[in-house]
Design an enzyme around this catalytic site. Structure first.
Site, PDB file in Angstrom:
ATOM      1  N   LYS A  94       0.806  -1.228   0.000  1.00 18.20           N
ATOM      2  CA  LYS A  94       0.000   0.000   0.000  1.00 18.20           C
ATOM      3  C   LYS A  94       0.841   1.281   0.000  1.00 18.20           C
ATOM      4  O   LYS A  94       0.438   2.304  -0.525  1.00 18.20           O
ATOM      5  CB  LYS A  94      -0.941   0.011   1.198  1.00 18.20           C
ATOM      6  N   GLU A 116     -10.180   7.102   3.681  1.00 18.81           N
ATOM      7  CA  GLU A 116     -11.069   6.245   4.479  1.00 18.81           C
ATOM      8  C   GLU A 116     -10.380   4.900   4.609  1.00 18.81           C
ATOM      9  O   GLU A 116      -9.554   4.527   3.766  1.00 18.81           O
ATOM     10  CB  GLU A 116     -12.467   6.066   3.899  1.00 18.81           C
ATOM     11  N   SER A 389       1.651  -9.738  -0.871  1.00 18.32           N
ATOM     12  CA  SER A 389       1.299  -8.324  -0.759  1.00 18.32           C
ATOM     13  C   SER A 389       1.597  -7.728   0.606  1.00 18.32           C
ATOM     14  O   SER A 389       1.818  -6.528   0.728  1.00 18.32           O
ATOM     15  CB  SER A 389      -0.182  -8.126  -1.106  1.00 18.32           C
TER      16      SER A 389
END
Ligand code: PLP
Length: 403
Positions: A94, A116, A389
């Site tokens: 991310k 969010e 990930s």
């Protein structure tokens, strides 16, 4: 498909019929401003240089492509390589996107970012980058999610972000998204909305993809160095779809490379029990094309078009829509999508921990779960890259309860 891969989306932000810009009138101008700013930035060598610097020195790129020798031997199938996005700062892919959008916010003269978050992972990555770049950061989160993810709320606050609890509706991610949208409309001159996956209105799905393309660009060079040839299969988990498209994109023109996205099969195929939007062939019900969060794609919905509840043991895959580019790749049969259950994912996490000394995030464990099922039936000459990930530290409580 060969050249098409390079031009999608089209000028209207469409991937075939998917994508686009379904937003209230007030957001059209800010999205156009963002599109122009991003277009300028990506052509500007000084932006690229700054991005590369932070990816390397702040986030820890390039990440290794590790040959998983014991897992390969254990499964008796293809040679398995693991792309180690779990080794990045904050523990997942991310951060690639957050650094990109953070720098873009600075470039646009916006000193405030909002986001969010459901499980809090994107909120933490955003707060981390905001601190590094000296930006004000506000994160919207449903109050039920805040209760479930106390540690991430604490992390965000420690990093200087304001976490705003959302008390309306189901008090989860859907409601946090609505609040973030409201904030953006009100404060658009000072504020950048830092979206966390390949979702939302154009240009977000393209821009977020571009910030994650580095995963596949590195992996392609690394596998060519290690094996002197391209892989046969890429495997990645798919929530919104950012880590998957990040790995896939650099290989889209290589027709010999197959791609497999793995969604959350949860507890079963009934609507409400899973988050599988593209796995209707495997019996998962409730997904139809529709609009959510400004983009047209496959959305899990009830018969009368209400957004459905979803379930997954991994919070990062627990989302009712999939990024529009994935819907398009599925339509084109360029990528295949399937789902893995909670049980399979947890078992896969355990297998990787014991075989390779790596505890994966439960999201990533879905990709491994499908690979574990398929590998024994594949040729030993084949080469597979699986995208790891994220790391599993955040999931210890869930795993402990589950096992
Ligand atoms: C958020 C998250 C995902 C899901 O998001 P995508 O946009 O589908 O990549 C997957 N893995 C990890 C570790 C995550 O934190």
């Amino acid at each position: 498909m060969s050249t098409a891969a390079q031009i999608w989306p089209d000028a209207k932000g469409r991937f075939g019929p998917y994508g686009g810009r379904y937003v209230p009138e007030t957001l059209v101008a800010p999205l156009e401003e963002l599109e122009r700013a991003y277009d300028d930035a990506r052509k500007d060598p000084s932006f690229q240089k700054e991005l590369d610097y932070l990816l390397k020195n702040f986030a820890g790129r390039p990440t290794p492509l590790q040959f998983a020798s014991r897992l390969t031997e254990h499964l008796g199938g293809p040679r398995i390589y693991i792309k180690r996005e779990d080794l990045l700062h904050t523990g997942a892919h991310k951060i690639n996107n957050c650094i990109g959008q953070g720098l873009l916010a600075v470039r646009m003269g916006k000193r405030r970012v909002i986001a969010e978050t459901g499980a809090g992972q994107h909120g933490v990555a955003t707060a981390t980058v905001a601190a590094r770049l000296g930006l004000e950061c506000v994160v919207y989160m449903g109050v039920d999610d805040m209760e479930r993810q106390k540690l991430n709320v604490f992390r965000m606050r420690l990093l200087g972000a304001e976490v705003v609890g959302v008390n309306s509706g189901t008090r989860t991610l859907k409601d946090a998204i609505n609040e973030a949208m409201r904030d953006w409309v009100t404060n658009v001159r000072s504020t950048h909305y830092l979206l966390g996956s390949v979702l939302g209105a154009h240009p977000y799905p393209m821009m977020v993809r571009d910030f994650h393309r580095v995963i596949g660009i590195e992996a392609r060079a690394q596998i060519l160095a290690a094996e002197k040839r391209l892989p046969d299969l890429l495997v990645a988990c798919v929530g919104g779809g950012s880590n998957a498209i990040g790995l896939f994109h650099a290989f889209l023109n290589d027709s010999s490379v197959k791609m497999l996205g793995v969604e959350a099969g949860g507890r079963g195929t009934t609507l409400g029990e899973h988050a599988a939007r593209m796995a209707a062939a495997a019996g998962y019900s409730g997904a139809r094309p529709g609009v959510l969060q400004g983009t047209y794609s496959y959305v899990l919905q009830t018969a009368d078009g209400q957004i459905a509840n979803t379930h997954s043991v991994s919070a990062g895959l627990d989302y009712p829509a999939i990024g529009p580019e994935h819907a398009w790749l599925a339509d084109q049969h360029r990528a295949e999508y399937t789902a893995v259950s909670d049980d399979q994912a947890v078992a896969a996490a355990r297998t990787l921990a014991r075989m390779e000394g790596i505890i994966p995030a439960l999201e990533s464990a879905h990709a491994l779960g499908e690979l574990i099922t398929r590998a024994p039936k594949m040729s030993r000459d084949a080469i597979v890259i699986v995208n790891l990930s994220g790391r599993g530290d955040k999931d210890m409580e869930i795993l402990a309860r589950y096992l």
